[in-house]
Every structure is written in structure tokens, then in C-alpha cells.
Motif scaffolding. Structure first.
Motif, PDB file in Angstrom:
ATOM      1  N   GLU A 179      -9.130   3.017   3.092  1.00  0.00           N
ATOM      2  CA  GLU A 179     -10.585   3.839   3.008  1.00  0.00           C
ATOM      3  C   GLU A 179     -10.747   3.370   1.687  1.00  0.00           C
ATOM      4  O   GLU A 179     -11.650   2.886   1.481  1.00  0.00           O
ATOM      5  CB  GLU A 179      -9.659   4.982   2.572  1.00  0.00           C
ATOM      6  CG  GLU A 179      -9.049   5.879   3.560  1.00  0.00           C
ATOM      7  CD  GLU A 179      -7.538   7.006   3.076  1.00  0.00           C
ATOM      8  OE1 GLU A 179      -7.928   6.443   1.568  1.00  0.00           O
ATOM      9  OE2 GLU A 179      -7.790   7.133   3.448  1.00  0.00           O
ATOM     10  N   LEU A 180     -10.172   1.972   0.962  1.00  0.00           N
ATOM     11  CA  LEU A 180     -10.362   1.522  -0.082  1.00  0.00           C
ATOM     12  C   LEU A 180     -11.680   0.118   0.142  1.00  0.00           C
ATOM     13  O   LEU A 180     -11.895  -0.036   0.036  1.00  0.00           O
ATOM     14  CB  LEU A 180      -9.414   0.873  -0.655  1.00  0.00           C
ATOM     15  CG  LEU A 180      -8.294   1.418  -1.556  1.00  0.00           C
ATOM     16  CD1 LEU A 180      -7.319   0.938  -1.893  1.00  0.00           C
ATOM     17  CD2 LEU A 180      -9.739   2.339  -2.688  1.00  0.00           C
ATOM     18  N   CYS A 181     -11.018  -0.101   1.435  1.00  0.00           N
ATOM     19  CA  CYS A 181     -11.825  -1.492   1.847  1.00  0.00           C
ATOM     20  C   CYS A 181     -13.148  -0.987   2.564  1.00  0.00           C
ATOM     21  O   CYS A 181     -14.547  -1.355   2.188  1.00  0.00           O
ATOM     22  CB  CYS A 181     -11.483  -1.831   2.812  1.00  0.00           C
ATOM     23  SG  CYS A 181     -10.483  -3.514   2.959  1.00  0.00           S
ATOM     24  N   HIS A 182     -13.603   0.490   2.341  1.00  0.00           N
ATOM     25  CA  HIS A 182     -15.001   1.291   2.816  1.00  0.00           C
ATOM     26  C   HIS A 182     -15.128   2.604   2.708  1.00  0.00           C
ATOM     27  O   HIS A 182     -17.089   2.539   1.775  1.00  0.00           O
ATOM     28  CB  HIS A 182     -15.221   1.819   4.461  1.00  0.00           C
ATOM     29  CG  HIS A 182     -14.161   0.862   6.042  1.00  0.00           C
ATOM     30  ND1 HIS A 182     -13.219   1.037   6.158  1.00  0.00           N
ATOM     31  CD2 HIS A 182     -15.573  -0.178   6.621  1.00  0.00           C
ATOM     32  CE1 HIS A 182     -13.520   0.173   6.896  1.00  0.00           C
ATOM     33  NE2 HIS A 182     -14.779  -0.053   7.293  1.00  0.00           N
ATOM     34  N   ALA A 183     -14.819   2.010   1.192  1.00  0.00           N
ATOM     35  CA  ALA A 183     -15.446   2.959  -0.552  1.00  0.00           C
ATOM     36  C   ALA A 183     -16.561   2.708  -1.135  1.00  0.00           C
ATOM     37  O   ALA A 183     -17.091   1.369  -0.835  1.00  0.00           O
ATOM     38  CB  ALA A 183     -13.705   3.030  -0.974  1.00  0.00           C
ATOM     39  N   ASP A 184     -17.671   3.423  -0.947  1.00  0.00           N
ATOM     40  CA  ASP A 184     -18.519   3.057  -1.405  1.00  0.00           C
ATOM     41  C   ASP A 184     -18.384   2.645  -3.498  1.00  0.00           C
ATOM     42  O   ASP A 184     -19.713   2.027  -3.562  1.00  0.00           O
ATOM     43  CB  ASP A 184     -19.702   4.072  -1.322  1.00  0.00           C
ATOM     44  CG  ASP A 184     -20.008   4.616  -0.109  1.00  0.00           C
ATOM     45  OD1 ASP A 184     -20.061   3.161   1.068  1.00  0.00           O
ATOM     46  OD2 ASP A 184     -20.119   5.310   0.155  1.00  0.00           O
ATOM     47  N   ASP A 190     -10.677  -1.981  -6.530  1.00  0.00           N
ATOM     48  CA  ASP A 190     -10.133  -3.598  -7.067  1.00  0.00           C
ATOM     49  C   ASP A 190      -9.045  -3.750  -7.023  1.00  0.00           C
ATOM     50  O   ASP A 190      -8.245  -4.612  -6.245  1.00  0.00           O
ATOM     51  CB  ASP A 190     -11.346  -3.837  -7.286  1.00  0.00           C
ATOM     52  CG  ASP A 190     -12.829  -3.694  -6.905  1.00  0.00           C
ATOM     53  OD1 ASP A 190     -12.808  -3.679  -5.393  1.00  0.00           O
ATOM     54  OD2 ASP A 190     -13.771  -4.444  -7.623  1.00  0.00           O
ATOM     55  N   GLU A 191      -8.499  -2.537  -8.402  1.00  0.00           N
ATOM     56  CA  GLU A 191      -6.756  -3.483  -8.721  1.00  0.00           C
ATOM     57  C   GLU A 191      -5.817  -2.775  -7.441  1.00  0.00           C
ATOM     58  O   GLU A 191      -4.690  -3.339  -7.268  1.00  0.00           O
ATOM     59  CB  GLU A 191      -7.027  -2.169  -9.894  1.00  0.00           C
ATOM     60  CG  GLU A 191      -4.913  -2.935 -10.342  1.00  0.00           C
ATOM     61  CD  GLU A 191      -5.576  -2.177 -11.819  1.00  0.00           C
ATOM     62  OE1 GLU A 191      -4.404  -2.536 -11.839  1.00  0.00           O
ATOM     63  OE2 GLU A 191      -6.200  -2.534 -12.626  1.00  0.00           O
ATOM     64  N   GLU A 192      -6.090  -1.174  -7.156  1.00  0.00           N
ATOM     65  CA  GLU A 192      -5.704  -0.207  -6.445  1.00  0.00           C
ATOM     66  C   GLU A 192      -5.135  -1.047  -4.592  1.00  0.00           C
ATOM     67  O   GLU A 192      -4.278  -1.400  -4.476  1.00  0.00           O
ATOM     68  CB  GLU A 192      -5.944   1.157  -6.387  1.00  0.00           C
ATOM     69  CG  GLU A 192      -4.943   1.608  -4.899  1.00  0.00           C
ATOM     70  CD  GLU A 192      -5.219   3.220  -4.378  1.00  0.00           C
ATOM     71  OE1 GLU A 192      -5.091   3.649  -4.258  1.00  0.00           O
ATOM     72  OE2 GLU A 192      -6.276   3.917  -5.555  1.00  0.00           O
ATOM     73  N   LEU A 193      -6.715  -1.740  -4.394  1.00  0.00           N
ATOM     74  CA  LEU A 193      -6.265  -2.620  -2.825  1.00  0.00           C
ATOM     75  C   LEU A 193      -5.406  -3.358  -3.188  1.00  0.00           C
ATOM     76  O   LEU A 193      -5.192  -4.444  -2.227  1.00  0.00           O
ATOM     77  CB  LEU A 193      -8.032  -2.850  -2.448  1.00  0.00           C
ATOM     78  CG  LEU A 193      -8.440  -3.752  -1.555  1.00  0.00           C
ATOM     79  CD1 LEU A 193      -8.452  -3.038  -0.228  1.00  0.00           C
ATOM     80  CD2 LEU A 193     -10.122  -4.053  -1.518  1.00  0.00           C
ATOM     81  N   HIS A 194      -5.920  -5.178  -4.426  1.00  0.00           N
ATOM     82  CA  HIS A 194      -5.389  -5.539  -4.266  1.00  0.00           C
ATOM     83  C   HIS A 194      -3.634  -5.794  -4.476  1.00  0.00           C
ATOM     84  O   HIS A 194      -3.114  -6.386  -3.666  1.00  0.00           O
ATOM     85  CB  HIS A 194      -5.669  -6.121  -5.641  1.00  0.00           C
ATOM     86  CG  HIS A 194      -4.817  -7.426  -6.395  1.00  0.00           C
ATOM     87  ND1 HIS A 194      -4.765  -8.754  -5.157  1.00  0.00           N
ATOM     88  CD2 HIS A 194      -3.419  -7.608  -7.048  1.00  0.00           C
ATOM     89  CE1 HIS A 194      -4.295  -9.875  -6.120  1.00  0.00           C
ATOM     90  NE2 HIS A 194      -3.870  -9.191  -7.099  1.00  0.00           N
ATOM     91  N   GLU A 195      -3.188  -4.457  -5.282  1.00  0.00           N
ATOM     92  CA  GLU A 195      -1.690  -3.722  -5.006  1.00  0.00           C
ATOM     93  C   GLU A 195      -1.588  -3.832  -3.706  1.00  0.00           C
ATOM     94  O   GLU A 195      -0.277  -4.209  -3.050  1.00  0.00           O
ATOM     95  CB  GLU A 195      -1.774  -2.878  -6.105  1.00  0.00           C
ATOM     96  CG  GLU A 195      -0.332  -2.798  -5.922  1.00  0.00           C
ATOM     97  CD  GLU A 195       0.680  -3.604  -6.382  1.00  0.00           C
ATOM     98  OE1 GLU A 195       2.308  -3.352  -5.915  1.00  0.00           O
ATOM     99  OE2 GLU A 195       0.431  -4.350  -7.525  1.00  0.00           O
ATOM    100  N   ILE A 196      -2.306  -2.747  -3.176  1.00  0.00           N
ATOM    101  CA  ILE A 196      -1.918  -2.298  -1.365  1.00  0.00           C
ATOM    102  C   ILE A 196      -1.364  -2.936  -0.827  1.00  0.00           C
ATOM    103  O   ILE A 196      -1.134  -3.914   0.139  1.00  0.00           O
ATOM    104  CB  ILE A 196      -2.905  -0.953  -1.115  1.00  0.00           C
ATOM    105  CG1 ILE A 196      -2.558  -0.389  -2.156  1.00  0.00           C
ATOM    106  CG2 ILE A 196      -3.081  -1.248   0.771  1.00  0.00           C
ATOM    107  CD1 ILE A 196      -3.518   0.803  -1.029  1.00  0.00           C
ATOM    108  N   SER A 197      -2.979  -4.418  -0.512  1.00  0.00           N
ATOM    109  CA  SER A 197      -2.782  -6.051   0.216  1.00  0.00           C
ATOM    110  C   SER A 197      -1.807  -6.323   0.157  1.00  0.00           C
ATOM    111  O   SER A 197      -1.083  -6.569   0.716  1.00  0.00           O
ATOM    112  CB  SER A 197      -4.132  -6.797  -0.142  1.00  0.00           C
ATOM    113  OG  SER A 197      -5.075  -5.749  -0.058  1.00  0.00           O
ATOM    114  N   TYR A 198      -1.044  -7.051  -1.731  1.00  0.00           N
ATOM    115  CA  TYR A 198       0.097  -7.104  -1.857  1.00  0.00           C
ATOM    116  C   TYR A 198       1.015  -6.542  -1.165  1.00  0.00           C
ATOM    117  O   TYR A 198       1.905  -7.129  -0.420  1.00  0.00           O
ATOM    118  CB  TYR A 198       0.706  -7.422  -3.496  1.00  0.00           C
ATOM    119  CG  TYR A 198       1.746  -7.946  -3.732  1.00  0.00           C
ATOM    120  CD1 TYR A 198       1.631  -9.780  -3.656  1.00  0.00           C
ATOM    121  CD2 TYR A 198       2.483  -6.620  -3.787  1.00  0.00           C
ATOM    122  CE1 TYR A 198       3.011  -9.727  -4.028  1.00  0.00           C
ATOM    123  CE2 TYR A 198       4.075  -8.412  -4.181  1.00  0.00           C
ATOM    124  CZ  TYR A 198       4.068  -9.398  -4.335  1.00  0.00           C
ATOM    125  OH  TYR A 198       5.197 -10.278  -4.973  1.00  0.00           O
TER     126      TYR A 198
END
Length: 126
Positions: free
Chosen positions: A103-108, A115-123
């Protein structure tokens, strides 16, 4: 840490003795290979260790802090999704993380918070 130990176990299948008086165990970090002819009882032994099948005689001791599973050689597959979906279906937390990651990767909206949430989830996924 002991993963499991079996002592003097025996198993008969349809009046055929598969194995008798088998004793061994595994410690954390050890690797074991089972080698034998077809029908020798390798899969049956693994099912007994996993607690899926009973043994005729002997003792099986499993570490209660470990979750044992057995994947059949020819599973009945009724699942129509992808292999990845089948795997993560058994891991609900990982599945939720992967869904949120997509969802975060495809968010407009590319806000710093996303971006911070995406980084944390990737971790967490790593």
C-alpha cells in the motif's frame, strides 16, 4: 537446547515393520539427513517426531517451546493463490506487514510520515 529426542521407538504399518529401536535426538543448530529406500519409513519417522503420527513403542520427547510441523511430500493443494500468498497466510503478522508495504509503495501521497512508516515496515520485514 534440545529440540527433541526419541528413544527405542518402533513403528509397524499394515503388518510391515518399518523400523524398531530407533533412538536419537537433535540439538539447536544441528542438521540431520535421512537416507533410505522408498517405503523404509523416513516420512513416517518425521511425522512421529512432528507429532502428526503415533509410534507403536518407545518414547518421543519434544521441546515444548518449539512448534513442530510436517509438510507432506504430495500435499492436497486446493489453494488457488500464489506460492507467496500460501506461505504468508500462515504468518498473519508478516502478511499484514507485506500488505501495508505494498500500500505504501503504491501511495500517491509521498509524505515524510509515509516514507518513515515504509522504512520501518521494510526493516520489520527484513
Amino acid at each position: 537446547m534440545t529440540l527433541f529426542s526419541i528413544s527405542d521407538i518402533s513403528k509397524t504399518h499394515e503388518e510391515t515393520l518399518l523400523f524398531s529401536n530407533i533412538s536419537f535426538g537433535m540439538e539447536d543448530g544441528e542438521r540431520v539427513g535421512l537416507i533410505g529406500r522408498n517405503g523404509a519409513g523416513k516420512s513416517t519417522l518425521l511425522r512421529i517426531i512432528a507429532g502428526v503420527e503415533s509410534h507403536d513403542t518407545g518414547t518421543v520427547a519434544r521441546n515444548s517451546s518449539i512448534h513442530y510441523m510436517f509438510l507432506d511430500q504430495a500435499p492436497l493443494l486446493t489453494y488457488s493463490g500464489t506460492a507467496l500468498h500460501a506461505v504468508v497466510e500462515g504468518k498473519p503478522r508478516l502478511n499484514a506487514l507485506l500488505q501495508r508495504h505494498a500500500e505504501l509503495c503504491h501511495a500517491d501521497d509521498r509524505s515524510p510520515q509515509l516514507d518513515e512508516e515504509l522504512h520501518e515496515i521494510s526493516y520489520q520485514i527484513d
